[in-house]
Design an enzyme around this catalytic site. Structure first.
Site, short mmCIF file in Angstrom:
data_model
loop_
_atom_site.label_atom_id
_atom_site.label_comp_id
_atom_site.label_asym_id
_atom_site.label_seq_id
_atom_site.Cartn_x
_atom_site.Cartn_y
_atom_site.Cartn_z
NE ARG A 9 35.73 -25.10 -35.10
CZ ARG A 9 34.64 -25.12 -34.34
NH1 ARG A 9 33.79 -26.12 -34.44
NH2 ARG A 9 34.40 -24.14 -33.49
CE LYS A 52 34.82 -33.39 -31.15
NZ LYS A 52 34.17 -32.06 -31.09
CE LYS A 108 18.87 -27.80 -37.57
NZ LYS A 108 18.37 -29.19 -37.69
NE ARG A 153 16.01 -24.56 -44.10
CZ ARG A 153 14.99 -25.33 -44.45
NH1 ARG A 153 13.86 -24.79 -44.91
NH2 ARG A 153 15.07 -26.66 -44.35
#
Length: 311
Positions: free
Chosen positions: A35, A44, A138, A142
Site C-alpha cells: 500500500r 514495513k 466482523k 461477513r
C-alpha cells in the site's frame, strides 16, 4: 488441480507476516499487497522486500483507489485479509468492505478469508460495550461477503500465544510475572491457546480444501484447551518457581474497566468473555470443522513447549 495463487492483504502485520511465510512454504504463488500509505515506515518496507527475496510478488494497491484493489485481486484465486482488529495497534476491519466490493467486481476469486483469527463473532451477540465493536464489525463484513455470494472460509483462531501464554494471560504485559499472578475467578474456565505459526499453517491448508468452503473453521486442538490454572502450573513446572495467586472476582474485574482508555476497556471486555464466561469453549465443535482434526499432519505446538522460550 494446481495450488491457488494467494493474495495477502495486511502481510506486514502480526498474523499476516506468518501467513505470507506459510503460503510460500506450502508452494503457493504468493502476492502481498503493498500500500502506498506505507509512507516512511521503513520497517514495513524492509519486511515487504524480504518477502520479495523469498519469492513473494509485491502488488501495489490502495484502499483509496478501488481500481487498484480490483487489479490486485484479478491476479489471484484466493484473498486472505489480516488487517488488525486490535484497538491498541490499529483497527481497520470495515475497510474490508472495499475489498469485498473489489472481489465482487473482479469476479474471479475462488475463496476469501476475511480478517477473523480471534473469537467467533457470530457467538458474541451479547458482548459488552465498547469491546463488542470488534465482533459487530466482523459480522458486518461477513454479511457483505455472503450478500455478494463470495465463497469464503472464516478462521476462528482463539487466543494468540504471544499475547496470552507468555504472560500467563495477564493484562498489560507480555512476559511471565516474576512473583505473583492474577487469576480470573477460580481460574478453571477452559481457554484455547494457539501458536501463531500454527494458525498460519492451518489457514493455508484451508484455502484449497473443499471441506472448508463456506464454513467456519475452529483452531481448537485438544492439547491446547487449558484453564488459566493449568497454564500457570505448566510455567511453574518449567521455571521451577511457585507464584503467589491472587484471585480477581468477576465484579472487581468488570469494575477495573472504569477510568481506562477505549483500548483498555475493549481489552478488559474481551478478557471477561474469555476467562469468566468461557466464550471460546462453551459450545461443541465437530471434527469436520476443527483444524487439528482436518489436518492431523500439522504438528501443532503445545503450550508447555511454547513457554520454554521464556525461561
Amino acid at each position: 488441480m494446481g495450488k491457488s495463487k494467494i493474495l495477502v492483504v495486511g502481510g506486514t502485520g502480526y498474523i499476516g507476516r506468518r501467513i505470507v511465510k506459510a503460503s510460500l512454504a506450502a508452494g503457493h504463488e504468493t502476492y502481498v499487497l503493498q500500500r502506498p500509505e506505507l509512507g516512511l515506515d521503513v520497517d514495513k518496507l524492509q519486511m515487504l522486500l524480504s518477502f520479495k527475496k523469498q519469492g513473494a510478488r509485491l502488488v501495489e494497491g490502495s484502499f483509496n483507489d478501488q481500481q487498484s484493489l480490483v487489479d490486485a485481486v484479478k491476479k489471484v484465486d484466493v484473498v486472505i485479509c489480516t488487517m488488525s482488529g486490535v484497538h491498541f495497534r490499529s483497527h481497520n476491519l470495515l475497510l474490508q468492505l472495499k475489498l469485498v466490493d473489489a472481489i465482487k467486481e473482479a469476479g474471479n476469486v475462488k475463496r476469501f478469508l476475511p480478517s477473523e483469527f480471534g473469537m467467533d463473532p457470530s457467538r458474541m451477540g451479547n458482548a459488552l460495550e465498547p469491546g463488542r465493536v470488534t465482533f459487530d464489525e466482523k459480522v458486518v463484513v461477513r454479511k457483505a461477503i455472503e450478500a455478494a455470494n463470495i465463497p469464503f472460509t472464516y478462521l476462528v483462531a482463539n487466543c494468540f500465544a504471544g499475547y496470552f501464554v507468555g504472560n500467563l494471560s495477564q493484562l498489560e504485559r507480555l512476559t511471565p510475572p516474576k512473583d505473583k499472578v492474577f487469576v480470573y475467578g477460580d481460574g478453571n474456565v477452559k481457554v484455547v491457546y494457539n501458536d501463531e505459526d500454527d494458525i498460519a499453517r492451518y489457514t493455508i491448508k484451508a484455502v484449497d480444501d473443499p471441506r472448508t468452503l463456506n464454513k467456519t473453521i475452529y483452531v481448537r486442538p485438544e492439547d491446547n484447551i487449558l484453564t488459566q490454572n493449568q497454564l500457570i502450573q505448566k510455567w511453574e513446572k518449567i521455571s521451577g518457581k511457585k507464584l503467589e495467586k491472587i484471585s480477581i472476582s468477576e465484579q472487581d474485574f468488570l469494575a477495573s474497566m472504569k477510568g481506562l482508555d477505549f483500548a483498555g476497556q475493549v481489552g478488559v471486555g474481551h478478557f471477561y468473555h474469555i476467562f469468566y464466561e468461557g466464550c471460546l469453549t462453551n459450545f461443541q465443535v465437530g471434527e469436520e470443522i476443527e483444524a487439528s482434526k482436518l489436518y492431523p499432519e500439522v504438528e501443532y505446538t503445545r503450550m508447555d513447549n511454547y513457554l520454554k522460550i521464556y525461561v
